[in-house]
Design an enzyme around this catalytic site. Structure first.
Site, PDB file in Angstrom:
ATOM      1  N   ASP A  35       0.804  -1.230   0.000  1.00  0.00           N
ATOM      2  CA  ASP A  35       0.000   0.000   0.000  1.00  0.00           C
ATOM      3  C   ASP A  35       0.836   1.278   0.000  1.00  0.00           C
ATOM      4  O   ASP A  35       1.967   1.321   0.474  1.00  0.00           O
ATOM      5  CB  ASP A  35      -0.962   0.007   1.190  1.00  0.00           C
ATOM      6  CG  ASP A  35      -0.258  -0.184   2.543  1.00  0.00           C
ATOM      7  OD1 ASP A  35       0.754  -0.915   2.596  1.00  0.00           O
ATOM      8  OD2 ASP A  35      -0.729   0.397   3.532  1.00  0.00           O
ATOM      9  N   GLU A  69      -0.768  -2.149   5.010  1.00  0.00           N
ATOM     10  CA  GLU A  69       0.112  -2.221   6.193  1.00  0.00           C
ATOM     11  C   GLU A  69      -0.034  -0.963   7.047  1.00  0.00           C
ATOM     12  O   GLU A  69       0.110  -1.018   8.258  1.00  0.00           O
ATOM     13  CB  GLU A  69       1.578  -2.385   5.753  1.00  0.00           C
ATOM     14  CG  GLU A  69       2.556  -2.578   6.908  1.00  0.00           C
ATOM     15  CD  GLU A  69       2.921  -1.294   7.627  1.00  0.00           C
ATOM     16  OE1 GLU A  69       3.029  -1.311   8.870  1.00  0.00           O
ATOM     17  OE2 GLU A  69       3.074  -0.248   6.965  1.00  0.00           O
ATOM     18  N   GLU A  70      -0.306   0.170   6.382  1.00  0.00           N
ATOM     19  CA  GLU A  70      -0.273   1.463   7.080  1.00  0.00           C
ATOM     20  C   GLU A  70      -1.494   1.644   7.991  1.00  0.00           C
ATOM     21  O   GLU A  70      -2.427   2.381   7.689  1.00  0.00           O
ATOM     22  CB  GLU A  70      -0.181   2.618   6.063  1.00  0.00           C
ATOM     23  CG  GLU A  70       1.094   2.603   5.211  1.00  0.00           C
ATOM     24  CD  GLU A  70       2.330   3.116   5.954  1.00  0.00           C
ATOM     25  OE1 GLU A  70       2.227   3.476   7.136  1.00  0.00           O
ATOM     26  OE2 GLU A  70       3.402   3.143   5.320  1.00  0.00           O
ATOM     27  N   HIS A  88       7.347   8.759   4.798  1.00  0.00           N
ATOM     28  CA  HIS A  88       6.070   9.495   4.933  1.00  0.00           C
ATOM     29  C   HIS A  88       6.246  10.980   4.618  1.00  0.00           C
ATOM     30  O   HIS A  88       5.396  11.788   4.961  1.00  0.00           O
ATOM     31  CB  HIS A  88       5.433   9.301   6.315  1.00  0.00           C
ATOM     32  CG  HIS A  88       4.999   7.889   6.599  1.00  0.00           C
ATOM     33  ND1 HIS A  88       3.983   7.553   7.458  1.00  0.00           N
ATOM     34  CD2 HIS A  88       5.449   6.704   6.115  1.00  0.00           C
ATOM     35  CE1 HIS A  88       3.831   6.237   7.503  1.00  0.00           C
ATOM     36  NE2 HIS A  88       4.731   5.692   6.690  1.00  0.00           N
TER      37      HIS A  88
HETATM   38 ZN   LIG Z   1       4.965   3.672   6.577  1.00  0.00          ZN
HETATM   39 ZN   LIG Z   2       6.304   1.069   5.592  1.00  0.00          ZN
END
Ligand SMILES: [Zn+2]
Ligand SMILES: [Zn+2]
Length: 387
Positions: free
Chosen positions: A79, A137-138, A359
């Protein structure tokens, strides 16, 4: 002895092309349809046994060696994040407001590379290679969704591995910690219920805002007074909402926050203290407090023996000086769900390019890391398949 590094370097143009394609077309959590489609096609072309739609958009590819052996699971997250990319590169995101700003595009590319290399070796290993391409995953529970859909069955893994690219370590470096390496992440929500009233007549009300601030203050003692020197915990109140007008004492206040720990006993203690402090401080002021704590991601634990063994494999590939053994950080990763199911490791692969952190809208990585990751994971898979 197979020279996996030479083989990985031979497919470097593919690795880079795959990574850039995924980078151009990032997809948010549980929307990784295009990515999953490319992965599934690639695995089928290599004659993997492929299942799609696992945990939403997840893909599982199984490759069977010659005869019985271990089942080795490798997890790759797919993702992207809701960030508008600000990089000026030819492979910049074509999807407005969405960006591979954590490097999961590189993970998918590496997973496809491992599939290619191991498919060539299928007559020289035993057991089952199980490549897991995971959605979300986030912070959205992609690993749990796949587990609910049976990813840990038929066959269940004997070993589990994952990898995360790291924009802070140089290419050619790998970190393999042991024990808890990524924190457990929990969220909490508190609702303080007082008694609303006129801003000029506080004596007739129970001011939920004042009660909430007392709770926030009192909770600062949990880490400092209830957690011992050799343990660690983190507690952050990240939101406090109360009231709407200048002359109305609010009836309710809501707080949101997070708790991070490495040890289940410390985690349980912090949870208990958060509830006690909130409920009793609220009670002292005549308010009632509801506390809800949700466990989001468990602590990720690298099996010490597997860590030591894979460090030996890493030393051959990266050079002993480039294998870091002290690694523990505060973020969390739901690869922990797989490491809970079978002994294994999450590896941290150096790929620093220009220093922008994960990020961040300018995050990017050094693509020379891809071949290192593919070579190492292939070596690890090969080693444990033949155990
Ligand atoms: Zn991340
Ligand atoms: Zn990551």
């Amino acid at each position: 002895m197979v020279d996996f590094l030479a083989q990985a370097r031979a497919i470097e143009p593919d690795l880079t092309a795959w990574r850039r394609d995924f980078h151009r077309h990032p997809e948010l959590r549980f929307e990784e349809k295009r990515t999953a489609g490319i992965v599934a096609d690639h695995l089928r072309s290599l004659r993997f046994d492929v299942q799609t739609g696992i945990g939403g958009t997840g893909v599982v590819g199984q490759l069977y060696g010659e005869g019985d052996g271990s089942t080795v699971l490798m997890r790759f997250d797919m993702d992207a994040l809701p960030i508008q990319e600000e990089n000026d590169v030819e492979y910049v995101s074509q999807n407005p407001g969405v960006m591979h700003a954590c490097g999961h595009d590189t993970h998918v590319a590496m997973g496809m590379g491992v599939a290619s290399l191991l498919a060539e070796q299928r007559s020289s290993f035993r057991g089952t290679l199980k490549l897991v391409f995971q959605p979300a995953e986030e912070g959205a529970g992609g690993a749990q969704a796949m587990i609910r859909d049976g990813v840990l069955e038929n066959p269940s893994p004997d070993y589990a591995f994952g990898i995360h690219i790291d924009a802070t370590r140089p290419v050619g470096v790998i970190a393999i910690g042991e024990g808890p390496i990524l924190a457990a992440a929990d969220s909490f929500r508190m609702l303080v219920h007082g008694r609303g009233g006129h801003g000029a007549l506080p004596e007739d009300s129970v001011d939920a805002l004042i009660v909430a601030t007392q709770i926030v203050n009192a909770m600062q003692t949990i880490v400092s007074r209830n957690v011992g020197l050799l343990d660690s915990a983190l507690l952050s109140v990240c939101s406090l909402q109360a009231g709407k007008a200048f002359n109305i004492i609010p009836e309710t206040a809501e707080m949101l926050g997070t708790i991070r720990t490495y040890d289940p006993e410390v985690q349980a203690k912090v949870h208990r203290r958060v509830k006690e402090v909130a409920e009793h401080v609220g009670g002292a002021f005549g308010a009632s407090v509801q506390v809800q704590i949700d466990k989001i991601v468990p602590v990720a634990i690298n099996d010490p023996q597997v860590a030591r063994e894979t460090r030996r494999l890493a030393a051959v590939l990266f050079g002993a000086d480039n294998v870091e053994i002290d690694y523990r950080v505060a973020p969390s990763d739901d690869v922990a769900e797989f490491l809970n199911a079978a002994p294994g490791c999450q590896f941290i692969l150096g790929a620093a390019l220009h220093g922008y952190p994960h990020h961040n809208a300018r995050f990017d990585i050094d693509e020379r890391s891809l071949a290192f990751g593919v070579a190492f994971l292939s070596q690890v898979a090969f080693h444990y398949l033949n155990q």
